[in-house]
Enzyme design. Sequence first.
Site, PDB file in Angstrom:
ATOM      1  N   HIS A 266       0.820  -1.215   0.000  1.00 52.70           N
ATOM      2  CA  HIS A 266       0.000   0.000   0.000  1.00 52.70           C
ATOM      3  C   HIS A 266       0.857   1.270   0.000  1.00 52.70           C
ATOM      4  O   HIS A 266       0.376   2.341   0.355  1.00 52.70           O
ATOM      5  CB  HIS A 266      -0.960   0.004   1.198  1.00 52.70           C
ATOM      6  CG  HIS A 266      -2.050  -1.019   1.079  1.00 52.70           C
ATOM      7  ND1 HIS A 266      -2.900  -1.354   2.107  1.00 52.70           N
ATOM      8  CD2 HIS A 266      -2.449  -1.792   0.025  1.00 52.70           C
ATOM      9  CE1 HIS A 266      -3.757  -2.296   1.702  1.00 52.70           C
ATOM     10  NE2 HIS A 266      -3.493  -2.584   0.451  1.00 52.70           N
TER      11      HIS A 266
ATOM     12  N   CYS B  76       4.722  12.442 -13.657  1.00 54.06           N
ATOM     13  CA  CYS B  76       5.761  11.663 -14.364  1.00 54.06           C
ATOM     14  C   CYS B  76       6.092  10.344 -13.662  1.00 54.06           C
ATOM     15  O   CYS B  76       6.862   9.553 -14.189  1.00 54.06           O
ATOM     16  CB  CYS B  76       7.038  12.488 -14.538  1.00 54.06           C
ATOM     17  SG  CYS B  76       8.009  12.692 -13.028  1.00 54.06           S
TER      18      CYS B  76
ATOM     19  N   THR C 184      -4.161  -7.933  10.975  1.00 56.28           N
ATOM     20  CA  THR C 184      -4.966  -7.373   9.887  1.00 56.28           C
ATOM     21  C   THR C 184      -6.389  -7.914   9.999  1.00 56.28           C
ATOM     22  O   THR C 184      -6.583  -9.103  10.276  1.00 56.28           O
ATOM     23  CB  THR C 184      -4.338  -7.656   8.507  1.00 56.28           C
ATOM     24  OG1 THR C 184      -5.220  -7.161   7.485  1.00 56.28           O
ATOM     25  CG2 THR C 184      -4.029  -9.128   8.272  1.00 56.28           C
TER      26      THR C 184
ATOM     27  N   LEU D 227      -5.662  -9.975  17.542  1.00 58.29           N
ATOM     28  CA  LEU D 227      -6.210  -9.672  18.855  1.00 58.29           C
ATOM     29  C   LEU D 227      -7.475 -10.475  19.165  1.00 58.29           C
ATOM     30  O   LEU D 227      -7.718 -10.859  20.312  1.00 58.29           O
ATOM     31  CB  LEU D 227      -6.524  -8.173  18.897  1.00 58.29           C
ATOM     32  CG  LEU D 227      -6.660  -7.467  20.225  1.00 58.29           C
ATOM     33  CD1 LEU D 227      -5.447  -7.709  21.115  1.00 58.29           C
ATOM     34  CD2 LEU D 227      -6.851  -5.970  19.990  1.00 58.29           C
TER      35      LEU D 227
ATOM     36  N   ALA E 277      -0.187  -8.392  19.543  1.00 57.29           N
ATOM     37  CA  ALA E 277       0.970  -8.731  18.711  1.00 57.29           C
ATOM     38  C   ALA E 277       2.278  -8.713  19.500  1.00 57.29           C
ATOM     39  O   ALA E 277       3.156  -9.555  19.259  1.00 57.29           O
ATOM     40  CB  ALA E 277       1.048  -7.761  17.529  1.00 57.29           C
TER      41      ALA E 277
HETATM   42  N1  APR Z   1      -2.276  -6.998  18.194  1.00 60.48           N
HETATM   43  C1  APR Z   1      -2.871  -7.671  17.179  1.00 60.48           C
HETATM   44  N2  APR Z   1      -3.926  -7.195  16.493  1.00 60.48           N
HETATM   45  C2  APR Z   1      -4.390  -5.984  16.851  1.00 60.48           C
HETATM   46  C3  APR Z   1      -3.819  -5.229  17.894  1.00 60.48           C
HETATM   47  C4  APR Z   1      -2.721  -5.790  18.589  1.00 60.48           C
HETATM   48  N3  APR Z   1      -2.134  -5.142  19.595  1.00 60.48           N
HETATM   49  N4  APR Z   1      -4.508  -4.061  18.012  1.00 60.48           N
HETATM   50  C5  APR Z   1      -5.469  -4.094  17.089  1.00 60.48           C
HETATM   51  N5  APR Z   1      -5.416  -5.238  16.392  1.00 60.48           N
HETATM   52  C6  APR Z   1      -6.264  -5.664  15.291  1.00 60.48           C
HETATM   53  C7  APR Z   1      -7.622  -5.012  15.292  1.00 60.48           C
HETATM   54  O1  APR Z   1      -8.527  -5.788  16.057  1.00 60.48           O
HETATM   55  C8  APR Z   1      -7.984  -4.977  13.811  1.00 60.48           C
HETATM   56  O2  APR Z   1      -8.852  -6.035  13.443  1.00 60.48           O
HETATM   57  O3  APR Z   1      -5.650  -5.273  14.082  1.00 60.48           O
HETATM   58  C9  APR Z   1      -6.651  -5.170  13.087  1.00 60.48           C
HETATM   59  C10 APR Z   1      -6.313  -4.049  12.160  1.00 60.48           C
HETATM   60  O4  APR Z   1      -7.289  -4.036  11.161  1.00 60.48           O
HETATM   61  P1  APR Z   1      -7.552  -2.744  10.273  1.00 60.48           P
HETATM   62  O5  APR Z   1      -7.656  -1.532  11.130  1.00 60.48           O
HETATM   63  O6  APR Z   1      -8.676  -3.045   9.364  1.00 60.48           O
HETATM   64  O7  APR Z   1      -6.152  -2.603   9.479  1.00 60.48           O
HETATM   65  P2  APR Z   1      -5.661  -3.400   8.210  1.00 60.48           P
HETATM   66  O8  APR Z   1      -6.213  -4.773   8.170  1.00 60.48           O
HETATM   67  O9  APR Z   1      -4.204  -3.213   8.146  1.00 60.48           O
HETATM   68  O10 APR Z   1      -6.340  -2.536   7.063  1.00 60.48           O
HETATM   69  C11 APR Z   1      -6.083  -2.845   5.725  1.00 60.48           C
HETATM   70  O11 APR Z   1      -7.263  -0.914   4.990  1.00 60.48           O
HETATM   71  O12 APR Z   1      -7.805   1.360   5.203  1.00 60.48           O
HETATM   72  C12 APR Z   1      -7.023   0.428   4.566  1.00 60.48           C
HETATM   73  O13 APR Z   1      -5.047   0.928   3.434  1.00 60.48           O
HETATM   74  C13 APR Z   1      -5.563   0.707   4.733  1.00 60.48           C
HETATM   75  O14 APR Z   1      -3.723  -0.859   4.797  1.00 60.48           O
HETATM   76  C14 APR Z   1      -5.014  -0.567   5.321  1.00 60.48           C
HETATM   77  C15 APR Z   1      -6.038  -1.594   4.904  1.00 60.48           C
END
Ligand code: APR
Length: 230
Positions: free
Chosen positions: A105, A116, A172, A198, A215
Amino acid sequence: MRIVILTGAGISAESGLGTFRGPDGTWSRYNIDDLATPQGFARNPVLVHRFYNARRAQVLAAAPNPAHVALARLEAEHAGSVLIVTQNIDDLHERAGSRNVIHMHGELLRALCAECGHRWDAPPEMAPDDACPTCGAPATRPDVVWFGEIPYHMDAIADHLQDCALFAAIGTSGQVYPAAGFVVEAAMAGAQTVEVHLTATDISGAFDTHHVGPATQDVPAWVDGLLAQR
Ligand code: APR
């Protein structure tokens, strides 16, 4: 053994960088269409730059946490290859010592000329009429992938997913494709799959094994277990 690790905002959460989804998530407080689409940027580039300038400042003030450090240790000590494919636009994997990192991303600390295609290190503060150092066009944008744009390095990522023995997804939510589909691609190619998160996610059922917890605790424990298998 070849290992591919997909990371998301959850791995950087305990470094103080917010996640996107959930009650306190960025997208519950800010409008995706205004801030993370090409159309939003075209409508109001000043607003979009202000948003990413603030996020850049947060990243520069943050530090890698034990989960980032553990993945760097895995890359250094594992006998096979370790690739991190991150959805994160921060540089915390690199600052922890990981070398083999794909930013699907983009990167908050890089700038892109929409005219460009030239890329360069972003200054802390960017503005729409900053001139491209190569072509001079006042068309600079953060080098990040917005909704509606194609993530970077998809061909290389597909090759790595076909070729890995172990696929892990860390922090994620599994709500954003194509990344949310990587587990299925890897499993169909024969990889073992593990989710470190989580809580359970919408796609937890696609993984063979799960580590449920923060994490900073679960990633170092998982890495210790992998390295002990040698
Ligand atoms: N340890 C593990 N997981 C965690 C922790 C932690 N300490 N804290 C939060 N989380 C979890 C949350 O419960 C959540 O489900 O991490 C997850 C993050 O999810 P998102 O906020 O949806 O992030 P991500 O999956 O990276 O999003 C994907 O969406 O908006 C776009 O471009 C943006 O790259 C991003 C993409």
